[in-house]
Design a protein around this motif. Structure first.
Motif, PDB file in Angstrom:
ATOM      1  N   ASN A  65       0.820  -1.222   0.000  1.00 35.96           N
ATOM      2  CA  ASN A  65       0.000   0.000   0.000  1.00 35.96           C
ATOM      3  C   ASN A  65       0.851   1.269   0.000  1.00 35.96           C
ATOM      4  O   ASN A  65       0.553   2.227   0.707  1.00 35.96           O
ATOM      5  CB  ASN A  65      -0.963   0.015   1.185  1.00 35.96           C
ATOM      6  CG  ASN A  65      -1.894  -1.179   1.192  1.00 35.96           C
ATOM      7  OD1 ASN A  65      -2.116  -1.803   0.163  1.00 35.96           O
ATOM      8  ND2 ASN A  65      -2.431  -1.506   2.343  1.00 35.96           N
ATOM      9  N   VAL A  66       1.909   1.282  -0.792  1.00 37.59           N
ATOM     10  CA  VAL A  66       2.823   2.424  -0.847  1.00 37.59           C
ATOM     11  C   VAL A  66       2.222   3.507  -1.751  1.00 37.59           C
ATOM     12  O   VAL A  66       1.972   3.269  -2.931  1.00 37.59           O
ATOM     13  CB  VAL A  66       4.211   1.999  -1.373  1.00 37.59           C
ATOM     14  CG1 VAL A  66       5.149   3.187  -1.465  1.00 37.59           C
ATOM     15  CG2 VAL A  66       4.803   0.913  -0.488  1.00 37.59           C
ATOM     16  N   THR A  67       1.987   4.676  -1.165  1.00 38.78           N
ATOM     17  CA  THR A  67       1.469   5.820  -1.915  1.00 38.78           C
ATOM     18  C   THR A  67       2.161   7.081  -1.411  1.00 38.78           C
ATOM     19  O   THR A  67       2.832   7.060  -0.376  1.00 38.78           O
ATOM     20  CB  THR A  67      -0.057   5.988  -1.747  1.00 38.78           C
ATOM     21  OG1 THR A  67      -0.356   6.204  -0.371  1.00 38.78           O
ATOM     22  CG2 THR A  67      -0.817   4.774  -2.260  1.00 38.78           C
ATOM     23  N   ALA A  68       1.952   8.176  -2.135  1.00 42.74           N
ATOM     24  CA  ALA A  68       2.527   9.455  -1.730  1.00 42.74           C
ATOM     25  C   ALA A  68       1.580  10.576  -2.130  1.00 42.74           C
ATOM     26  O   ALA A  68       0.753  10.415  -3.027  1.00 42.74           O
ATOM     27  CB  ALA A  68       3.893   9.659  -2.373  1.00 42.74           C
ATOM     28  N   GLU A  69       1.735  11.700  -1.443  1.00 39.93           N
ATOM     29  CA  GLU A  69       0.972  12.887  -1.804  1.00 39.93           C
ATOM     30  C   GLU A  69       1.815  14.126  -1.546  1.00 39.93           C
ATOM     31  O   GLU A  69       2.784  14.079  -0.784  1.00 39.93           O
ATOM     32  CB  GLU A  69      -0.365  12.956  -1.053  1.00 39.93           C
ATOM     33  CG  GLU A  69      -0.267  13.145   0.434  1.00 39.93           C
ATOM     34  CD  GLU A  69      -1.628  13.131   1.134  1.00 39.93           C
ATOM     35  OE1 GLU A  69      -2.565  12.462   0.636  1.00 39.93           O
ATOM     36  OE2 GLU A  69      -1.744  13.770   2.190  1.00 39.93           O
ATOM     37  N   TYR A  70       1.412  15.211  -2.201  1.00 36.70           N
ATOM     38  CA  TYR A  70       2.070  16.497  -2.000  1.00 36.70           C
ATOM     39  C   TYR A  70       0.989  17.517  -1.705  1.00 36.70           C
ATOM     40  O   TYR A  70       0.043  17.672  -2.479  1.00 36.70           O
ATOM     41  CB  TYR A  70       2.862  16.916  -3.246  1.00 36.70           C
ATOM     42  CG  TYR A  70       3.675  18.168  -3.014  1.00 36.70           C
ATOM     43  CD1 TYR A  70       4.905  18.094  -2.371  1.00 36.70           C
ATOM     44  CD2 TYR A  70       3.215  19.419  -3.408  1.00 36.70           C
ATOM     45  CE1 TYR A  70       5.665  19.233  -2.135  1.00 36.70           C
ATOM     46  CE2 TYR A  70       3.964  20.563  -3.170  1.00 36.70           C
ATOM     47  CZ  TYR A  70       5.185  20.465  -2.537  1.00 36.70           C
ATOM     48  OH  TYR A  70       5.930  21.595  -2.289  1.00 36.70           O
ATOM     49  N   GLU A  71       1.128  18.172  -0.553  1.00 39.94           N
ATOM     50  CA  GLU A  71       0.140  19.169  -0.171  1.00 39.94           C
ATOM     51  C   GLU A  71       0.763  20.152   0.809  1.00 39.94           C
ATOM     52  O   GLU A  71       1.473  19.762   1.736  1.00 39.94           O
ATOM     53  CB  GLU A  71      -1.071  18.485   0.485  1.00 39.94           C
ATOM     54  CG  GLU A  71      -2.167  19.456   0.841  1.00 39.94           C
ATOM     55  CD  GLU A  71      -3.393  18.769   1.394  1.00 39.94           C
ATOM     56  OE1 GLU A  71      -4.033  19.357   2.273  1.00 39.94           O
ATOM     57  OE2 GLU A  71      -3.704  17.649   0.965  1.00 39.94           O
ATOM     58  N   GLU A 117       4.505  20.053   1.633  1.00 39.59           N
ATOM     59  CA  GLU A 117       5.024  18.821   2.242  1.00 39.59           C
ATOM     60  C   GLU A 117       4.775  17.638   1.324  1.00 39.59           C
ATOM     61  O   GLU A 117       3.728  17.541   0.687  1.00 39.59           O
ATOM     62  CB  GLU A 117       4.321  18.516   3.573  1.00 39.59           C
ATOM     63  CG  GLU A 117       4.761  19.338   4.725  1.00 39.59           C
ATOM     64  CD  GLU A 117       4.165  18.839   6.038  1.00 39.59           C
ATOM     65  OE1 GLU A 117       4.769  19.115   7.069  1.00 39.59           O
ATOM     66  OE2 GLU A 117       3.101  18.174   6.034  1.00 39.59           O
ATOM     67  N   MET A 118       5.743  16.735   1.295  1.00 32.59           N
ATOM     68  CA  MET A 118       5.554  15.428   0.680  1.00 32.59           C
ATOM     69  C   MET A 118       5.258  14.453   1.803  1.00 32.59           C
ATOM     70  O   MET A 118       5.795  14.586   2.905  1.00 32.59           O
ATOM     71  CB  MET A 118       6.805  14.975  -0.069  1.00 32.59           C
ATOM     72  CG  MET A 118       7.000  15.645  -1.380  1.00 32.59           C
ATOM     73  SD  MET A 118       8.381  14.924  -2.297  1.00 32.59           S
ATOM     74  CE  MET A 118       8.384  16.024  -3.697  1.00 32.59           C
ATOM     75  N   ALA A 119       4.417  13.474   1.506  1.00 31.75           N
ATOM     76  CA  ALA A 119       4.101  12.435   2.486  1.00 31.75           C
ATOM     77  C   ALA A 119       4.139  11.073   1.820  1.00 31.75           C
ATOM     78  O   ALA A 119       3.722  10.923   0.669  1.00 31.75           O
ATOM     79  CB  ALA A 119       2.733  12.679   3.111  1.00 31.75           C
ATOM     80  N   ILE A 120       4.656  10.107   2.554  1.00 29.71           N
ATOM     81  CA  ILE A 120       4.705   8.713   2.127  1.00 29.71           C
ATOM     82  C   ILE A 120       3.780   7.936   3.052  1.00 29.71           C
ATOM     83  O   ILE A 120       3.836   8.101   4.278  1.00 29.71           O
ATOM     84  CB  ILE A 120       6.128   8.136   2.255  1.00 29.71           C
ATOM     85  CG1 ILE A 120       7.100   8.849   1.327  1.00 29.71           C
ATOM     86  CG2 ILE A 120       6.127   6.629   2.006  1.00 29.71           C
ATOM     87  CD1 ILE A 120       8.562   8.512   1.594  1.00 29.71           C
ATOM     88  N   PHE A 121       2.966   7.055   2.488  1.00 27.65           N
ATOM     89  CA  PHE A 121       2.101   6.174   3.263  1.00 27.65           C
ATOM     90  C   PHE A 121       2.425   4.741   2.878  1.00 27.65           C
ATOM     91  O   PHE A 121       2.634   4.452   1.699  1.00 27.65           O
ATOM     92  CB  PHE A 121       0.627   6.445   2.956  1.00 27.65           C
ATOM     93  CG  PHE A 121       0.208   7.861   3.244  1.00 27.65           C
ATOM     94  CD1 PHE A 121      -0.181   8.242   4.519  1.00 27.65           C
ATOM     95  CD2 PHE A 121       0.218   8.811   2.238  1.00 27.65           C
ATOM     96  CE1 PHE A 121      -0.554   9.549   4.781  1.00 27.65           C
ATOM     97  CE2 PHE A 121      -0.158  10.119   2.483  1.00 27.65           C
ATOM     98  CZ  PHE A 121      -0.551  10.489   3.763  1.00 27.65           C
TER      99      PHE A 121
END
Length: 192
Positions: free
Chosen positions: A129-135, A138-142
């Protein structure tokens, strides 16, 4: 007529309140993820504007993690567990970057030397379940990490990192001084 004392006192109270509010705004405890994800624990990491959020699942010996850090869209971030040592070499990393089309990419890569390829490869333990977002800058890894075997007993060696550029979809070398060489530590996911 009252002297400047009450006005200065009131101004001091307002300024102190604003300072406290702004210092707490960047903490992990006050963060809300846009995707309505929630985690049982978190820690503000000491360098690179980074924060780690997690929920430990004892039944599966796995972690639901979110690693987030201040970063520009042209850079990259990474969070890793090092099952064999305390530094970068030997760590098992999850990397996030923004593609040229603006979409986020997250993937795993083992860091086998101080000049790693950063190519996508499987790690020595399971990651899903590796995903990422930018908001909001900040970058975030899940990800879901594990099972870790006996990897959580007594703490886990972690490494986190950030670099300023990505070329052709490949993260480029990070700085080798300052906070970039201070981004390691041990964390106890179970008792925190």
């Amino acid at each position: 007529m009252a002297g400047p004392g009450p006005v200065l006192f009131a101004l001091c109270i307002v300024l102190c309140s604003l300072r406290m509010a702004s210092s707490q705004a960047g903490t992990c405890a006050n963060h809300t993820f846009s995707s309505d994800r929630a985690f049982a624990s978190c820690t503000d990491l000491p360098v690179l504007g980074a924060h780690l959020h997690w929920t430990y699942d004892a039944a599966s010996d796995s972690l639901h993690v979110a690693y987030r850090a201040t970063q520009s869209p042209s850079g990259w971030i990474a969070w890793a567990i090092n099952p064999t040592g305390t530094g970068m070499a030997g760590s098992q990393a999850i990397v996030a970057l923004q593609n040229s089309d603006g979409t986020m990419r997250a993937y795993t890569t083992p860091v086998d030397s101080y000049s790693p390829s950063m190519a996508e490869k499987e790690l020595s333990f399971g990651v899903s379940n590796v995903t990422a977002e930018y908001e909001g800058g900040e970058m975030a890894i899940f990800a879901v990490v594990g099972p870790l075997g006996n990897g959580t007993a007594g703490g886990v060696n972690q490494v986190w990192q950030a670099g300023d550029s990505v070329v052709g979809g490949v993260p480029q070398a990070h700085a080798t001084s300052g906070d970039n060489v201070k981004s390691t530590g041990t964390i106890d996911f179970v008792s925190k």
